[in-house]
Design a protein around this motif. Sequence first.
Motif, PDB file in Angstrom:
ATOM      1  N   ALA A 285       0.843  -1.204   0.000  1.00 43.35           N
ATOM      2  CA  ALA A 285       0.000   0.000   0.000  1.00 43.35           C
ATOM      3  C   ALA A 285       0.873   1.246   0.000  1.00 43.35           C
ATOM      4  N   GLN A 286       1.991   1.197   0.734  1.00 38.49           N
ATOM      5  CA  GLN A 286       2.910   2.335   0.744  1.00 38.49           C
ATOM      6  C   GLN A 286       3.618   2.467  -0.602  1.00 38.49           C
ATOM      7  N   TYR A 287       3.890   1.346  -1.249  1.00 40.55           N
ATOM      8  CA  TYR A 287       4.451   1.382  -2.604  1.00 40.55           C
ATOM      9  C   TYR A 287       3.492   2.111  -3.550  1.00 40.55           C
ATOM     10  N   ALA A 288       2.198   1.806  -3.436  1.00 42.06           N
ATOM     11  CA  ALA A 288       1.206   2.510  -4.257  1.00 42.06           C
ATOM     12  C   ALA A 288       1.257   4.004  -3.970  1.00 42.06           C
ATOM     13  N   GLN A 289       1.429   4.364  -2.708  1.00 42.95           N
ATOM     14  CA  GLN A 289       1.509   5.767  -2.312  1.00 42.95           C
ATOM     15  C   GLN A 289       2.749   6.427  -2.903  1.00 42.95           C
ATOM     16  N   VAL A 290       3.881   5.729  -2.842  1.00 39.37           N
ATOM     17  CA  VAL A 290       5.132   6.285  -3.372  1.00 39.37           C
ATOM     18  C   VAL A 290       5.063   6.417  -4.891  1.00 39.37           C
ATOM     19  N   ARG A 291       4.506   5.414  -5.563  1.00 38.03           N
ATOM     20  CA  ARG A 291       4.364   5.501  -7.019  1.00 38.03           C
ATOM     21  C   ARG A 291       3.435   6.639  -7.406  1.00 38.03           C
ATOM     22  N   ALA A 292       2.373   6.844  -6.631  1.00 38.19           N
ATOM     23  CA  ALA A 292       1.460   7.949  -6.906  1.00 38.19           C
ATOM     24  C   ALA A 292       2.190   9.282  -6.767  1.00 38.19           C
TER      25      ALA A 292
ATOM     26  N   GLN B   9       4.152 -15.490  -4.372  1.00 33.64           N
ATOM     27  CA  GLN B   9       5.418 -15.142  -3.739  1.00 33.64           C
ATOM     28  C   GLN B   9       5.253 -13.981  -2.757  1.00 33.64           C
ATOM     29  N   THR B  10       6.269 -13.816  -1.919  1.00 33.85           N
ATOM     30  CA  THR B  10       6.420 -12.597  -1.141  1.00 33.85           C
ATOM     31  C   THR B  10       7.285 -11.633  -1.955  1.00 33.85           C
ATOM     32  N   LEU B  11       7.389 -10.390  -1.502  1.00 31.30           N
ATOM     33  CA  LEU B  11       8.274  -9.436  -2.169  1.00 31.30           C
ATOM     34  C   LEU B  11       9.716  -9.928  -2.145  1.00 31.30           C
ATOM     35  N   GLU B  12      10.108 -10.475  -1.024  1.00 25.76           N
ATOM     36  CA  GLU B  12      11.462 -11.011  -0.868  1.00 25.76           C
ATOM     37  C   GLU B  12      11.726 -12.126  -1.874  1.00 25.76           C
ATOM     38  N   ASP B  13      10.744 -13.028  -2.062  1.00 26.90           N
ATOM     39  CA  ASP B  13      10.881 -14.106  -3.048  1.00 26.90           C
ATOM     40  C   ASP B  13      11.010 -13.548  -4.464  1.00 26.90           C
ATOM     41  N   ALA B  14      10.162 -12.565  -4.772  1.00 29.75           N
ATOM     42  CA  ALA B  14      10.173 -11.970  -6.111  1.00 29.75           C
ATOM     43  C   ALA B  14      11.518 -11.303  -6.390  1.00 29.75           C
ATOM     44  N   LEU B  15      12.074 -10.644  -5.376  1.00 33.76           N
ATOM     45  CA  LEU B  15      13.361  -9.963  -5.553  1.00 33.76           C
ATOM     46  C   LEU B  15      14.490 -10.978  -5.714  1.00 33.76           C
ATOM     47  N   ALA B  16      14.430 -12.072  -4.966  1.00 30.80           N
ATOM     48  CA  ALA B  16      15.441 -13.124  -5.110  1.00 30.80           C
ATOM     49  C   ALA B  16      15.408 -13.700  -6.518  1.00 30.80           C
ATOM     50  N   SER B  17      14.200 -13.912  -7.033  1.00 36.33           N
ATOM     51  CA  SER B  17      14.050 -14.475  -8.372  1.00 36.33           C
ATOM     52  C   SER B  17      14.533 -13.505  -9.445  1.00 36.33           C
ATOM     53  N   ALA B  18      14.097 -12.247  -9.338  1.00 35.38           N
ATOM     54  CA  ALA B  18      14.440 -11.260 -10.370  1.00 35.38           C
ATOM     55  C   ALA B  18      15.924 -10.913 -10.382  1.00 35.38           C
ATOM     56  N   SER B  19      16.568 -10.973  -9.226  1.00 31.38           N
ATOM     57  CA  SER B  19      17.988 -10.593  -9.139  1.00 31.38           C
ATOM     58  C   SER B  19      18.922 -11.763  -9.388  1.00 31.38           C
TER      59      SER B  19
ATOM     60  N   SER C   4       9.736  -3.625 -16.141  1.00 29.64           N
ATOM     61  CA  SER C   4       8.402  -3.932 -16.654  1.00 29.64           C
ATOM     62  C   SER C   4       7.519  -4.320 -15.480  1.00 29.64           C
ATOM     63  N   PRO C   5       6.184  -4.283 -15.675  1.00 23.15           N
ATOM     64  CA  PRO C   5       5.284  -4.690 -14.587  1.00 23.15           C
ATOM     65  C   PRO C   5       5.111  -6.198 -14.490  1.00 23.15           C
ATOM     66  N   SER C   6       5.860  -6.964 -15.278  1.00 21.26           N
ATOM     67  CA  SER C   6       5.641  -8.414 -15.318  1.00 21.26           C
ATOM     68  C   SER C   6       5.889  -9.059 -13.959  1.00 21.26           C
ATOM     69  N   TRP C   7       6.783  -8.484 -13.151  1.00 23.61           N
ATOM     70  CA  TRP C   7       7.085  -9.097 -11.856  1.00 23.61           C
ATOM     71  C   TRP C   7       5.846  -9.138 -10.963  1.00 23.61           C
ATOM     72  N   LYS C   8       4.945  -8.169 -11.136  1.00 25.71           N
ATOM     73  CA  LYS C   8       3.740  -8.120 -10.309  1.00 25.71           C
ATOM     74  C   LYS C   8       2.806  -9.286 -10.649  1.00 25.71           C
ATOM     75  N   TYR C   9       2.630  -9.537 -11.936  1.00 26.06           N
ATOM     76  CA  TYR C   9       1.803 -10.663 -12.351  1.00 26.06           C
ATOM     77  C   TYR C   9       2.431 -11.978 -11.883  1.00 26.06           C
ATOM     78  N   GLU C  10       3.755 -12.081 -12.060  1.00 28.25           N
ATOM     79  CA  GLU C  10       4.445 -13.315 -11.686  1.00 28.25           C
ATOM     80  C   GLU C  10       4.404 -13.540 -10.180  1.00 28.25           C
ATOM     81  N   MET C  11       4.596 -12.481  -9.403  1.00 29.06           N
ATOM     82  CA  MET C  11       4.577 -12.616  -7.951  1.00 29.06           C
ATOM     83  C   MET C  11       3.228 -13.130  -7.475  1.00 29.06           C
TER      84      MET C  11
ATOM     85  N   ASP D   7      10.854  -2.850  -9.818  1.00 23.28           N
ATOM     86  CA  ASP D   7      10.551  -2.016 -10.985  1.00 23.28           C
ATOM     87  C   ASP D   7      11.828  -1.704 -11.762  1.00 23.28           C
ATOM     88  N   ALA D   8      12.897  -1.380 -11.017  1.00 25.75           N
ATOM     89  CA  ALA D   8      14.140  -0.933 -11.644  1.00 25.75           C
ATOM     90  C   ALA D   8      14.875  -2.064 -12.352  1.00 25.75           C
ATOM     91  N   ILE D   9      14.911  -3.256 -11.738  1.00 23.14           N
ATOM     92  CA  ILE D   9      15.744  -4.311 -12.324  1.00 23.14           C
ATOM     93  C   ILE D   9      14.988  -5.174 -13.327  1.00 23.14           C
TER      94      ILE D   9
END
Length: 345
Positions: A222-229, A302-312, A290-297, A285-287
């Motif tokens: 929710a805070q991410y949505a706030q920061v992106r806004a 996954q958790t955010l931590e899992d998604a970041l481990a996968s993407a990195s 694309s928004p594909s990580w959101k669909y994949e997560m 978003d940076a690495i």
Amino acid sequence: MQRIGTAVISLAFAASGLGAQPADTVARLDLMMKHLGHARSGAIWPGFKADTIPVAFVLPTHGTILFNWPGAVPEGYAPIAGVKNAAWREQRDLGAASTGSSIGGRPVAQVVVSSLDPSIVLPTVVHEAFHVFQSASVKPGRRFGRQENAFYVSSYPVFDVENEMLFAREGELLLRALRAPTMEGKRELARQFVAVRRARHRRLDDTYAQFDRASEMNEGLAQYAQVRALSNLMRSQQVPAAWRALMRARLAEEDERLADLTGNVTQSFRLRFYSTGPAQARLLDAITDSPSWKYEMMARNQTLEDALASASGLDALEHRSLRLATLEADSVRLSRAARASVARL
């Protein structure tokens, strides 16, 4: 709480009287809501559109101004002349909080108005609207949209110096990753963050590790949505220049909190997840670019931590990243800072 309003709000109340909606406040909030679409909320998260969700602005000592309400106004409210899809209810609510709520059985984003600063009001609307979206998205067995178990707040190991030291290290790594000038630098620091996070979690009872992850998936997103806004509004040329300057300052404050992740000992430690959650999402978003990580997560639960481990690409390099993160860490400094924070607690 009785002094929660700014001078502008107080003057508006004095001019309008307790029985009527404060006209100047209504006008200013209406103007802000007209700019809500410039947050491009559809690009923040798949399916999320903040400007389609009703918003209840609570003025604690006077009443509630309801915007984006389709159809007949709910019981207890009266339409506001000259303002489309808006209504007013006179009723004090000194205990109100900004949260996802409901009126007449319809979900609403409730925002307590303590300022008419658009860089505070508009992003908060997006944050609370995202909570409404999360609640509507809950599916059996899926992480997205679920709240953390608040039971663990009272027993969380905030007096554990080693945990505090590693938590501080996580904040520093996330900030360095966000600021890294190259993509490979971002990826390497992202790997180091997840490696340190996993090392910290291995020390904890798994219930606390799950609490961390769920907090980031709930309040963190929710805070991410706030920061992106904030970021989207700041870049929009349709938003007044004075507003954009205020939003730039708010974004800088986000990084300042991340830099001193464990330094705030006067407020709830849960605020840490309002920093680590959006930082991980911004890094994704940076690495991924694309928004594909959101669909994949969400698809992989996954958790955010899992998604970041996968993407990195961490999993194949976890041991090397943990070794580098340990070697680079100023352990003496972090330990001293952690002990000082625990002592202040």
